[in-house]
Structure formats: C-alpha cells, structure tokens
Design a protein around this motif. Structure first.
Motif, PDB file in Angstrom:
ATOM      1  N   ARG A 137       0.784  -1.234   0.000  1.00  0.00           N
ATOM      2  CA  ARG A 137       0.000   0.000   0.000  1.00  0.00           C
ATOM      3  C   ARG A 137       0.822   1.294   0.000  1.00  0.00           C
ATOM      4  NH1 ARG A 137      -5.181   1.270   0.230  1.00  0.00           N
ATOM      5  NH2 ARG A 137      -5.751  -0.882   0.566  1.00  0.00           N
ATOM      6  N   PRO A 138       1.763   1.535   0.888  1.00  0.00           N
ATOM      7  CA  PRO A 138       2.426   2.856   0.830  1.00  0.00           C
ATOM      8  C   PRO A 138       3.128   3.108  -0.510  1.00  0.00           C
ATOM      9  CG  PRO A 138       3.001   1.714   2.860  1.00  0.00           C
ATOM     10  CD  PRO A 138       2.252   0.746   2.002  1.00  0.00           C
ATOM     11  N   ALA A 139       3.715   2.085  -1.094  1.00  0.00           N
ATOM     12  CA  ALA A 139       4.458   2.258  -2.350  1.00  0.00           C
ATOM     13  C   ALA A 139       3.540   2.428  -3.558  1.00  0.00           C
ATOM     14  CB  ALA A 139       5.400   1.077  -2.571  1.00  0.00           C
ATOM     15  N   ARG A 140       2.263   2.150  -3.408  1.00  0.00           N
ATOM     16  CA  ARG A 140       1.330   2.318  -4.535  1.00  0.00           C
ATOM     17  C   ARG A 140       1.165   3.780  -4.939  1.00  0.00           C
ATOM     18  NH1 ARG A 140      -3.427  -1.494  -2.281  1.00  0.00           N
ATOM     19  NH2 ARG A 140      -2.127  -3.344  -2.044  1.00  0.00           N
ATOM     20  N   HIS A 141       1.618   4.681  -4.106  1.00  0.00           N
ATOM     21  CA  HIS A 141       1.508   6.111  -4.406  1.00  0.00           C
ATOM     22  C   HIS A 141       2.705   6.631  -5.194  1.00  0.00           C
ATOM     23  CE1 HIS A 141      -2.080   6.566  -1.975  1.00  0.00           C
ATOM     24  NE2 HIS A 141      -1.502   5.802  -1.077  1.00  0.00           N
ATOM     25  N   ILE A 142       3.679   5.760  -5.469  1.00  0.00           N
ATOM     26  CA  ILE A 142       4.855   6.158  -6.239  1.00  0.00           C
ATOM     27  C   ILE A 142       4.524   6.101  -7.728  1.00  0.00           C
ATOM     28  CG2 ILE A 142       7.250   5.573  -6.823  1.00  0.00           C
ATOM     29  CD1 ILE A 142       7.449   4.289  -4.039  1.00  0.00           C
ATOM     30  N   TYR A 143       5.041   7.055  -8.458  1.00  0.00           N
ATOM     31  CA  TYR A 143       4.871   7.112  -9.902  1.00  0.00           C
ATOM     32  C   TYR A 143       6.182   7.618 -10.492  1.00  0.00           C
ATOM     33  CZ  TYR A 143       3.398   8.821 -14.461  1.00  0.00           C
ATOM     34  OH  TYR A 143       3.300   9.065 -15.799  1.00  0.00           O
ATOM     35  N   ASP A 144       6.768   6.872 -11.413  1.00  0.00           N
ATOM     36  CA  ASP A 144       8.038   7.242 -12.041  1.00  0.00           C
ATOM     37  C   ASP A 144       7.847   7.387 -13.545  1.00  0.00           C
ATOM     38  OD1 ASP A 144       9.337   6.845  -9.558  1.00  0.00           O
ATOM     39  OD2 ASP A 144       9.912   4.799 -10.054  1.00  0.00           O
ATOM     40  N   GLU A 145       8.723   8.159 -14.162  1.00  0.00           N
ATOM     41  CA  GLU A 145       8.772   8.274 -15.618  1.00  0.00           C
ATOM     42  C   GLU A 145      10.217   8.127 -16.070  1.00  0.00           C
ATOM     43  OE1 GLU A 145       6.970  11.892 -16.990  1.00  0.00           O
ATOM     44  OE2 GLU A 145       4.981  11.285 -16.324  1.00  0.00           O
ATOM     45  N   LEU A 146      10.409   7.748 -17.330  1.00  0.00           N
ATOM     46  CA  LEU A 146      11.748   7.582 -17.901  1.00  0.00           C
ATOM     47  C   LEU A 146      11.777   8.012 -19.359  1.00  0.00           C
ATOM     48  CD1 LEU A 146      12.731   4.019 -16.646  1.00  0.00           C
ATOM     49  CD2 LEU A 146      13.951   6.137 -16.123  1.00  0.00           C
ATOM     50  N   ARG A 147      12.914   8.608 -19.739  1.00  0.00           N
ATOM     51  CA  ARG A 147      13.236   8.863 -21.141  1.00  0.00           C
ATOM     52  C   ARG A 147      14.715   8.576 -21.350  1.00  0.00           C
ATOM     53  NH1 ARG A 147      10.274  14.286 -21.722  1.00  0.00           N
ATOM     54  NH2 ARG A 147       8.168  13.534 -22.018  1.00  0.00           N
ATOM     55  N   ALA A 148      15.053   8.120 -22.543  1.00  0.00           N
ATOM     56  CA  ALA A 148      16.453   7.892 -22.887  1.00  0.00           C
ATOM     57  C   ALA A 148      17.088   9.239 -23.206  1.00  0.00           C
ATOM     58  CB  ALA A 148      16.578   6.948 -24.066  1.00  0.00           C
ATOM     59  N   ILE A 149      18.150   9.572 -22.469  1.00  0.00           N
ATOM     60  CA  ILE A 149      18.865  10.826 -22.731  1.00  0.00           C
ATOM     61  C   ILE A 149      20.155  10.568 -23.497  1.00  0.00           C
ATOM     62  CG2 ILE A 149      17.817  12.058 -20.802  1.00  0.00           C
ATOM     63  CD1 ILE A 149      20.493  11.598 -19.266  1.00  0.00           C
ATOM     64  N   GLU A 150      20.593   9.329 -23.533  1.00  0.00           N
ATOM     65  CA  GLU A 150      21.729   8.835 -24.320  1.00  0.00           C
ATOM     66  C   GLU A 150      21.416   7.364 -24.585  1.00  0.00           C
ATOM     67  OE1 GLU A 150      25.520   9.248 -22.342  1.00  0.00           O
ATOM     68  OE2 GLU A 150      25.161  11.345 -21.856  1.00  0.00           O
ATOM     69  N   PRO A 151      22.117   6.731 -25.508  1.00  0.00           N
ATOM     70  CA  PRO A 151      21.875   5.302 -25.709  1.00  0.00           C
ATOM     71  C   PRO A 151      22.077   4.521 -24.400  1.00  0.00           C
ATOM     72  CG  PRO A 151      23.171   6.182 -27.507  1.00  0.00           C
ATOM     73  CD  PRO A 151      23.077   7.278 -26.472  1.00  0.00           C
ATOM     74  N   ASP A 152      21.066   3.761 -24.002  1.00  0.00           N
ATOM     75  CA  ASP A 152      21.069   2.939 -22.785  1.00  0.00           C
ATOM     76  C   ASP A 152      21.215   3.734 -21.498  1.00  0.00           C
ATOM     77  OD1 ASP A 152      20.660   0.440 -24.017  1.00  0.00           O
ATOM     78  OD2 ASP A 152      22.798   0.305 -24.494  1.00  0.00           O
ATOM     79  N   LEU A 153      20.977   5.035 -21.522  1.00  0.00           N
ATOM     80  CA  LEU A 153      20.981   5.860 -20.313  1.00  0.00           C
ATOM     81  C   LEU A 153      19.624   6.544 -20.206  1.00  0.00           C
ATOM     82  CD1 LEU A 153      22.548   6.931 -17.857  1.00  0.00           C
ATOM     83  CD2 LEU A 153      23.301   8.846 -19.294  1.00  0.00           C
ATOM     84  N   TRP A 154      18.883   6.167 -19.182  1.00  0.00           N
ATOM     85  CA  TRP A 154      17.520   6.637 -18.981  1.00  0.00           C
ATOM     86  C   TRP A 154      17.474   7.535 -17.752  1.00  0.00           C
ATOM     87  CZ3 TRP A 154      13.518   4.877 -22.205  1.00  0.00           C
ATOM     88  CH2 TRP A 154      13.889   3.878 -23.113  1.00  0.00           C
ATOM     89  N   LEU A 155      16.643   8.564 -17.800  1.00  0.00           N
ATOM     90  CA  LEU A 155      16.501   9.515 -16.698  1.00  0.00           C
ATOM     91  C   LEU A 155      15.031   9.818 -16.517  1.00  0.00           C
ATOM     92  CD1 LEU A 155      17.798  11.656 -14.716  1.00  0.00           C
ATOM     93  CD2 LEU A 155      17.679  13.252 -16.645  1.00  0.00           C
ATOM     94  N   GLY A 156      14.630  10.036 -15.262  1.00  0.00           N
ATOM     95  CA  GLY A 156      13.249  10.421 -15.032  1.00  0.00           C
ATOM     96  C   GLY A 156      12.968  10.854 -13.613  1.00  0.00           C
ATOM     97  N   PRO A 157      11.812  11.498 -13.436  1.00  0.00           N
ATOM     98  CA  PRO A 157      11.393  11.931 -12.108  1.00  0.00           C
ATOM     99  C   PRO A 157      10.741  10.780 -11.353  1.00  0.00           C
ATOM    100  CG  PRO A 157       9.752  12.575 -13.704  1.00  0.00           C
ATOM    101  CD  PRO A 157      10.881  11.929 -14.475  1.00  0.00           C
ATOM    102  N   SER A 158      10.844  10.857 -10.043  1.00  0.00           N
ATOM    103  CA  SER A 158      10.113   9.964  -9.156  1.00  0.00           C
ATOM    104  C   SER A 158       9.155  10.841  -8.370  1.00  0.00           C
ATOM    105  CB  SER A 158      11.078   9.233  -8.220  1.00  0.00           C
ATOM    106  OG  SER A 158      10.385   8.287  -7.453  1.00  0.00           O
ATOM    107  N   LEU A 159       7.879  10.520  -8.442  1.00  0.00           N
ATOM    108  CA  LEU A 159       6.835  11.357  -7.854  1.00  0.00           C
ATOM    109  C   LEU A 159       6.016  10.571  -6.841  1.00  0.00           C
ATOM    110  CD1 LEU A 159       5.679  12.764 -11.284  1.00  0.00           C
ATOM    111  CD2 LEU A 159       7.070  13.986  -9.621  1.00  0.00           C
TER     112      LEU A 159
END
Length: 184
Positions: A137-159
């Motif tokens: 339950r507490p972790a169900r409120h987590i939401y993440d996103e990802l985009r590739a900023i370089e080949p095989d390197l992904w970045l994103g926010p954790s909300l």
C-alpha cells in the motif's frame, strides 16, 4: 554461456560494477539539469521502450539533502537497480532490486508508454498502483517516468501521488551499459 538479460531478472540480482562514469557525471547536474535533460529528450517510441529490458543499474538523486545525495551515490548503496520484462510492445512488468538480504527484488510496477505528467511528451510510465503487481500500500503512491537521454541511459522523475497533486521525490537514472560483476 551467459543467460540473456531478460532471463537475469528471474535470478537474484547481480552486483553492478563500481565503475559508473555516466551516472557519476549525471549526478553532478542537479535538479534543473535533470529536468532540462528529461524535457529535451525525444519522445519514447515502442522501439526505444523495447530496449528497456532486463536488469539495469540505477542511481537515485533525492529531492533534497546533500548528505543523503552523497550516501545514495555510493556504489555500495543498497538500492541498485530496476528490472523490466516485456509482455508486448507497449507493456512491461518490473521491479526494483536491492543489495539487502542477499538480493531482494520488490516494489513491483507496470511500465507502459504514455504522456508525461511533466511535459505531455511520450514517456515510459512506471505505475506501482496497478493491481496486477501487488505492490504494498504505501508504495502504490509512487509514480516514475523515464526517457532515454543517451543510448542505454535513462533519466526520469520519481513522484509521490497525493489526492490533489504529484510531489517530487527526486530523480533517478538507469544505465544499461554498466556491467554486472560475479557475486563470488
């Protein structure tokens, strides 16, 4: 013979190499730099998404606190990665993995393509609330996103999702180019 990366997610998580130059460089960007890199990255295509497979090394960048940031940047930090296993071209099931207790895999999510809450551009969305994955339950409120900023390197926010808004918990990156070491 080494199993394919997608098979590795069924085994205890391996130990990532301590050599992480791209993550080290990225950690110096700071919140404004991470946001800029994320929003300037191209929209994620199904082909990009398909490359997000197996165990990937992770580095977290918390929303605040220099001391916490230094601790989380260490190669010995307990939270070491995320795993992805695709079921089709637009859906993957995944989880986080930790160095703790001999290699713990937990905090399950469903990854899909969709519009970003940050800028509306197509991104990989990690949903921990999907009932198919049984995240506590507490972790169900987590939401993440990802985009590739370089080949095989992904970045994103954790909300963190609340009833009325989404609160930033920081940023994280996944580097698919970092090799894993033998556990021995």
């Amino acid at each position: 013979m080494t199993p394919p990366r997608s098979a590795n997610i069924l085994m205890p998580p391996p130990r990532p190499s301590h050599h992480r130059p791209r993550l080290d460089r990225l950690s110096a960007e700071g919140p404004a730099g991470w946001r800029r890199l994320f929003t300037e990255a191209p929209a994620v295509t199904p082909e990009d998404f398909a490359r997000l497979e197996g165990d990937l090394v992770m580095r977290t960048f918390p929303a605040g606190g220099a001391v916490l940031s230094r601790v989380m940047a260490r190669p010995t930090y307990f939270w070491t990665g995320k795993s992805f296993r695709h079921t089709d071209e637009r859906t993957a099931f995944g989880h986080n993995f930790f160095r703790s207790l001999g290699g713990l895999r937990t905090l399950n999510f469903v990854a899909t393509l969709g519009d970003s809450v940050i800028d509306g551009i197509t991104t990989v969305r990690l949903d921990y609330s999907d009932p198919r994955v049984g995240t506590p339950r507490p972790a169900r409120h987590i939401y993440d996103e990802l985009r590739a900023i370089e080949p095989d390197l992904w970045l994103g926010p954790s909300l963190l999702r609340t009833r009325s808004k989404q609160v930033s918990m920081g940023w994280f990156a996944l580097d698919g180019s970092i090799p894993f070491e033998d556990a021995a």
